[in-house]
Design an enzyme around this catalytic site. Structure first.
Site, PDB file in Angstrom:
ATOM      1  N   GLY A 110      24.265 -75.021   0.697  1.00 16.09           N
ATOM      2  CA  GLY A 110      24.313 -73.917  -0.256  1.00 16.09           C
ATOM      3  C   GLY A 110      25.347 -72.878   0.123  1.00 16.09           C
ATOM      4  O   GLY A 110      25.887 -72.847   1.239  1.00 16.09           O
ATOM      5  N   ASN A 111      25.608 -71.991  -0.840  1.00 14.17           N
ATOM      6  CA  ASN A 111      26.543 -70.899  -0.621  1.00 14.17           C
ATOM      7  C   ASN A 111      26.418 -69.892  -1.754  1.00 14.17           C
ATOM      8  O   ASN A 111      26.181 -70.278  -2.907  1.00 14.17           O
ATOM      9  CB  ASN A 111      27.994 -71.401  -0.519  1.00 14.17           C
ATOM     10  CG  ASN A 111      28.240 -72.640  -1.341  1.00 14.17           C
ATOM     11  OD1 ASN A 111      28.290 -72.580  -2.568  1.00 14.17           O
ATOM     12  ND2 ASN A 111      28.352 -73.784  -0.698  1.00 14.17           N
TER      13      ASN A 111
ATOM     14  N   SER B 247      32.128 -71.131   5.814  1.00 12.52           N
ATOM     15  CA  SER B 247      31.710 -72.535   5.777  1.00 12.52           C
ATOM     16  C   SER B 247      30.993 -72.951   7.057  1.00 12.52           C
ATOM     17  O   SER B 247      31.461 -72.681   8.167  1.00 12.52           O
ATOM     18  CB  SER B 247      32.933 -73.452   5.588  1.00 12.52           C
ATOM     19  OG  SER B 247      32.520 -74.811   5.498  1.00 12.52           O
ATOM     20  N   GLY B 248      29.814 -73.593   6.871  1.00  9.98           N
ATOM     21  CA  GLY B 248      29.154 -74.255   7.996  1.00  9.98           C
ATOM     22  C   GLY B 248      28.521 -73.348   9.024  1.00  9.98           C
ATOM     23  O   GLY B 248      28.053 -73.808  10.061  1.00  9.98           O
TER      24      GLY B 248
ATOM     25  N   SER C  85      33.579 -70.885   2.389  1.00  7.63           N
ATOM     26  CA  SER C  85      32.773 -72.030   1.966  1.00  7.63           C
ATOM     27  C   SER C  85      33.656 -73.139   1.406  1.00  7.63           C
ATOM     28  O   SER C  85      34.635 -72.881   0.704  1.00  7.63           O
ATOM     29  CB  SER C  85      31.775 -71.600   0.878  1.00  7.63           C
ATOM     30  OG  SER C  85      31.208 -72.732   0.247  1.00  7.63           O
ATOM     31  N   SER C  86      33.265 -74.391   1.694  1.00  2.00           N
ATOM     32  CA  SER C  86      34.012 -75.549   1.178  1.00  2.00           C
ATOM     33  C   SER C  86      33.856 -75.670  -0.339  1.00  2.00           C
ATOM     34  O   SER C  86      34.576 -76.442  -0.962  1.00  2.00           O
ATOM     35  CB  SER C  86      33.493 -76.822   1.855  1.00  2.00           C
ATOM     36  OG  SER C  86      32.075 -76.915   1.717  1.00  2.00           O
ATOM     37  N   ASP C  87      32.928 -74.907  -0.921  1.00  3.69           N
ATOM     38  CA  ASP C  87      32.751 -74.919  -2.380  1.00  3.69           C
ATOM     39  C   ASP C  87      33.464 -73.744  -3.056  1.00  3.69           C
ATOM     40  O   ASP C  87      33.259 -73.499  -4.249  1.00  3.69           O
ATOM     41  CB  ASP C  87      31.255 -74.866  -2.733  1.00  3.69           C
ATOM     42  CG  ASP C  87      30.550 -76.166  -2.368  1.00  3.69           C
ATOM     43  OD1 ASP C  87      29.371 -76.103  -1.958  1.00  3.69           O
ATOM     44  OD2 ASP C  87      31.169 -77.234  -2.480  1.00  3.69           O
TER      45      ASP C  87
ATOM     46  N   HIS D 241      25.018 -71.566  -5.109  1.00  4.92           N
ATOM     47  CA  HIS D 241      24.826 -73.020  -5.099  1.00  4.92           C
ATOM     48  C   HIS D 241      23.755 -73.329  -4.054  1.00  4.92           C
ATOM     49  O   HIS D 241      23.784 -72.785  -2.944  1.00  4.92           O
ATOM     50  CB  HIS D 241      26.132 -73.718  -4.729  1.00  4.92           C
ATOM     51  CG  HIS D 241      25.982 -75.174  -4.399  1.00  4.92           C
ATOM     52  ND1 HIS D 241      25.293 -76.054  -5.201  1.00  4.92           N
ATOM     53  CD2 HIS D 241      26.438 -75.903  -3.333  1.00  4.92           C
ATOM     54  CE1 HIS D 241      25.348 -77.270  -4.669  1.00  4.92           C
ATOM     55  NE2 HIS D 241      26.028 -77.205  -3.526  1.00  4.92           N
TER      56      HIS D 241
ATOM     57  N   HIS E 195      20.836 -76.704  -2.718  1.00  4.53           N
ATOM     58  CA  HIS E 195      20.356 -78.080  -2.849  1.00  4.53           C
ATOM     59  C   HIS E 195      18.843 -78.040  -2.955  1.00  4.53           C
ATOM     60  O   HIS E 195      18.154 -78.870  -2.382  1.00  4.53           O
ATOM     61  CB  HIS E 195      20.792 -78.920  -1.645  1.00  4.53           C
ATOM     62  CG  HIS E 195      22.266 -79.204  -1.612  1.00  4.53           C
ATOM     63  ND1 HIS E 195      22.799 -80.262  -0.934  1.00  4.53           N
ATOM     64  CD2 HIS E 195      23.313 -78.571  -2.158  1.00  4.53           C
ATOM     65  CE1 HIS E 195      24.112 -80.273  -1.080  1.00  4.53           C
ATOM     66  NE2 HIS E 195      24.443 -79.237  -1.812  1.00  4.53           N
TER      67      HIS E 195
ATOM     68  N   ASP F  27      11.609 -67.728 -20.124  1.00  7.44           N
ATOM     69  CA  ASP F  27      11.825 -66.360 -19.623  1.00  7.44           C
ATOM     70  C   ASP F  27      13.182 -66.202 -18.943  1.00  7.44           C
ATOM     71  O   ASP F  27      13.709 -65.091 -18.827  1.00  7.44           O
ATOM     72  CB  ASP F  27      10.727 -65.990 -18.622  1.00  7.44           C
ATOM     73  CG  ASP F  27       9.508 -65.387 -19.312  1.00  7.44           C
ATOM     74  OD1 ASP F  27       8.460 -65.283 -18.655  1.00  7.44           O
ATOM     75  OD2 ASP F  27       9.624 -65.023 -20.504  1.00  7.44           O
TER      76      ASP F  27
ATOM     77  N   HIS G  12      24.728 -84.143  -7.422  1.00  5.98           N
ATOM     78  CA  HIS G  12      24.977 -83.140  -6.366  1.00  5.98           C
ATOM     79  C   HIS G  12      23.834 -82.123  -6.304  1.00  5.98           C
ATOM     80  O   HIS G  12      22.936 -82.243  -5.484  1.00  5.98           O
ATOM     81  CB  HIS G  12      26.321 -82.465  -6.642  1.00  5.98           C
ATOM     82  CG  HIS G  12      26.766 -81.516  -5.590  1.00  5.98           C
ATOM     83  ND1 HIS G  12      28.044 -81.002  -5.514  1.00  5.98           N
ATOM     84  CD2 HIS G  12      26.116 -80.969  -4.547  1.00  5.98           C
ATOM     85  CE1 HIS G  12      28.139 -80.197  -4.478  1.00  5.98           C
ATOM     86  NE2 HIS G  12      26.981 -80.154  -3.883  1.00  5.98           N
TER      87      HIS G  12
ATOM     88  N   TYR H  83      10.072 -56.275 -22.622  1.00  8.69           N
ATOM     89  CA  TYR H  83       9.416 -56.490 -21.333  1.00  8.69           C
ATOM     90  C   TYR H  83       9.817 -55.383 -20.360  1.00  8.69           C
ATOM     91  O   TYR H  83      10.944 -54.877 -20.395  1.00  8.69           O
ATOM     92  CB  TYR H  83       9.841 -57.842 -20.761  1.00  8.69           C
ATOM     93  CG  TYR H  83       9.214 -58.172 -19.436  1.00  8.69           C
ATOM     94  CD1 TYR H  83       9.869 -57.869 -18.238  1.00  8.69           C
ATOM     95  CD2 TYR H  83       7.968 -58.776 -19.368  1.00  8.69           C
ATOM     96  CE1 TYR H  83       9.298 -58.166 -17.022  1.00  8.69           C
ATOM     97  CE2 TYR H  83       7.389 -59.073 -18.145  1.00  8.69           C
ATOM     98  CZ  TYR H  83       8.056 -58.772 -16.982  1.00  8.69           C
ATOM     99  OH  TYR H  83       7.481 -59.064 -15.769  1.00  8.69           O
TER     100      TYR H  83
HETATM  101  O1  LIG Z   1      27.573 -78.811  -1.530  1.00  2.10           O
HETATM  102  C1  LIG Z   1      27.499 -78.816  -0.327  1.00  2.10           C
HETATM  103  C2  LIG Z   1      27.361 -80.088   0.393  1.00  2.10           C
HETATM  104  O2  LIG Z   1      27.206 -81.140  -0.576  1.00  2.10           O
HETATM  105  C3  LIG Z   1      27.504 -77.488   0.373  1.00  2.10           C
HETATM  106  O3  LIG Z   1      26.448 -76.751  -0.188  1.00  2.10           O
HETATM  107  C4  LIG Z   1      27.213 -77.446   1.832  1.00  2.10           C
HETATM  108  O4  LIG Z   1      27.902 -78.420   2.513  1.00  2.10           O
HETATM  109  C5  LIG Z   1      27.578 -76.050   2.343  1.00  2.10           C
HETATM  110  O5  LIG Z   1      28.974 -75.994   2.541  1.00  2.10           O
HETATM  111  P1  LIG Z   1      29.621 -74.626   3.091  1.00  2.10           P
HETATM  112  O6  LIG Z   1      28.896 -74.251   4.368  1.00  2.10           O
HETATM  113  O7  LIG Z   1      29.421 -73.567   2.023  1.00  2.10           O
HETATM  114  O8  LIG Z   1      31.082 -74.960   3.310  1.00  2.10           O
END
Ligand SMILES: O=C(CO)[C@@H](O)[C@@H](O)COP(=O)(O)O
Length: 234
Positions: free
Chosen positions: A28-29, A45-46, A74-76, A95, A97, A120, A169, A227
């Site tokens: 996630g990120n 990232s990571g 982040s790689s995303d 993002h 998982h 909602d 994904h 609301y």
């Molecule tokens: O989508 C993915 C892996 O499929 C990313 O959420 C995960 O590797 C986190 O990457 P980063 O640490 O944000 O580079």
């Protein structure tokens, strides 16, 4: 907003996904944008979440140029930037998982609006992207992921459907602020779990009517929302 304030809000959004149980390990990120300056702040990232600090949050411009970086972003990142450029209303992207939303993404099933809890937060089914082509995967995977999300949202208002499932994904959500994007990520996982269990309990279950969906969504969102409280009446 100062860069320090943006980084702090983005750090908090990242950490909230851990507290909510939406991410494990370094999956996630979360990112946020200051529209006044076009500065995007995103998770490094990571980096293990338990070690993450605000000064490690990476700042880039909307076209991806590094503004302030101690660590690699982040790689995303490219996916987030595509969404900020396509959806000018949004102020943050998340993002994850998260388990049930990822089950729907891997199973290639949009999340249907089966109840008012869904309504909602999401005005209709949570869309699923197409699979990326081998050329996209080979040459521009992360950016093409963003393109596929924008295509899946289509002509719908991204603030009325602040989420999409990337085929094979996982989920991406967004909002006006990092805190709102984090709430949408949490509610996406909640409605995904409810939908999965409802579909198991009653195979062939049908979505709620458009009338009920709209009534509930508009009860909380938009100018006519009834609301909660008005302004500072608390
Ligand atoms: O989508 C993915 C892996 O499929 C990313 O959420 C995960 O590797 C986190 O990457 P980063 O640490 O944000 O580079």
């Amino acid at each position: 907003m100062s860069l320090e304030a943006l980084k702090s809000a983005v750090l908090e959004a990242n950490l909230s996904t851990v507290r909510s149980g939406l991410v494990t390990a370094t999956f996630g990120n979360a990112s946020g944008i200051d529209r006044a300056t076009g500065t995007v702040a995103i998770k490094p990232s990571g980096v293990p979440y338990e070690e993450m600090t605000a000064d490690q949050i990476v700042a880039v411009s909307l076209d991806g140029a590094i503004i302030d970086q101690r660590l690699r972003p982040s790689s995303d990142l490219a996916t987030h930037l595509v969404l900020y450029r396509a959806f000018p209303e949004i102020g943050a992207v998340i993002h994850t998982h998260s388990t049930y939303a990822t089950i729907f993404a891997q199973s290639m099933v949009p999340i249907p609006p089966l109840g008012t809890t869904h309504a909602d937060y999401f005005r209709g089914a949570v869309p699923l992207t197409r699979h990326l082509t081998n050329t996209e995967i080979g040459e521009r995977y992360v950016e093409a992921t963003g393109d596929a999300i924008v295509e899946a949202v289509g002509d719908r208002d991204p603030m009325e459907i602040p989420a999409a499932l990337v085929a094979g994904h996982g989920p991406f959500t967004w909002g006006r602020t990092p805190a709102e994007a984090a709430l949408n990520a949490l509610m996406l996982e909640e409605v995904a779990r409810m939908a999965w269990c409802s579909m198991m309990l009653r195979p062939g279950i049908r979505p709620i009517s458009t009338e009920l969906l709209d009534r509930h969504f508009l009860r909380k969102h938009g100018a006519a929302a009834t609301y909660g409280q008005l302004g500072d009446e608390t």
